[in-house]
Design an enzyme around this catalytic site. Structure first.
Site, mmCIF file in Angstrom:
data_model
loop_
_atom_site.group_PDB
_atom_site.id
_atom_site.type_symbol
_atom_site.label_atom_id
_atom_site.label_comp_id
_atom_site.label_asym_id
_atom_site.label_seq_id
_atom_site.Cartn_x
_atom_site.Cartn_y
_atom_site.Cartn_z
ATOM 1 N N ASP A 9 5.979 18.709 50.525
ATOM 2 C CA ASP A 9 5.595 18.902 49.133
ATOM 3 C C ASP A 9 6.868 18.980 48.292
ATOM 4 O OD1 ASP A 9 3.955 19.544 46.885
ATOM 5 O OD2 ASP A 9 4.345 21.667 47.219
ATOM 6 N N ASP A 11 7.047 20.431 44.509
ATOM 7 C CA ASP A 11 7.140 21.600 43.632
ATOM 8 C C ASP A 11 6.961 22.889 44.435
ATOM 9 O OD1 ASP A 11 7.446 19.880 41.455
ATOM 10 O OD2 ASP A 11 5.278 19.612 41.323
ATOM 11 N N ASP A 145 3.799 24.941 50.002
ATOM 12 C CA ASP A 145 3.889 26.314 49.513
ATOM 13 C C ASP A 145 2.589 26.824 48.910
ATOM 14 O OD1 ASP A 145 4.259 24.453 47.334
ATOM 15 O OD2 ASP A 145 4.760 26.182 46.091
#
Length: 193
Positions: A9, A11, A145
């Site tokens: 990922d 961001d 996250d």
């Protein structure tokens, strides 16, 4: 050589969205200079210190920031480019998987700014995928996250490692805390490389 696939990922894992959004809000006069709220929940509308009374206000601010080249200017999370280059050299195929295409009419800008940011930080990748349905993508390992994405990936039987952030401390399972030697070794071990 059979290379392992690591879905990464952007961001909150490679790019510091929290810092970038705070910087933009400071420039707009919506946050005092030097104030960087630490999100304790994934949704900024719920986190203390953010100036968003609801999700609609956050989306309006995010949309304006996107137009102002938010994704091209994001700070990199310390150590991410170096660690990803090390993983690439070890034989890992890095697939960037991000859910950035949720504002209609901005897709061309978001894709271009994302590719520019990756090039500017010399981050290696074999594929660049824009999807919110990360649990539909098979990989040898996913690194994310977002608590809801982590749960969806695990529910789909996808091996998943958590990139540590203040808002995901309740997410169980293996995690890396930062992009350092220990983090790289953990990912290589989980990938069987």
């Amino acid at each position: 050589m059979d290379r392992k696939v690591l879905d990464v990922d952007l961001d909150g894992v490679c790019a510091d969205y929290t810092r970038a959004m705070a910087d933009w809000l400071i420039r707009q006069g919506r946050l005092p200079a030097g104030r960087y709220p630490v999100p304790t929940t994934y949704e900024m509308t719920e986190a203390d210190g953010w100036p968003f009374p609801d999700a609609a206000d956050w989306l309006a601010a995010h949309t304006a920031a996107e137009t102002d080249r938010l994704y091209a200017r994001m700070p990199v999370i310390q150590g991410a480019p170096e660690a990803l280059r090390e993983l690439d050299r070890a034989g890992v195929d890095i697939r960037i998987v991000t859910h950035r295409l949720f504002v209609p009419g901005h897709h061309r800008l978001v894709v271009a700014d994302t590719a520019q940011w990756l090039d500017d930080h010399d981050i290696p990748y074999r594929s660049l995928c824009f999807t919110g349905l990360k649990d539909s993508m098979h990989a040898d390992l996913h690194l994310d996250d977002a608590p809801d994405i982590i749960m969806a990936l695990r529910a789909a039987g996808e091996p998943t490692c958590v990139f540590d952030q203040p808002y995901n401390h309740d997410a169980p399972g293996l995690r890396i805390r930062r992009w350092d030697k220990e983090g790289v070794e953990t990912l290589l071990r989980l990938l069987g490389v």
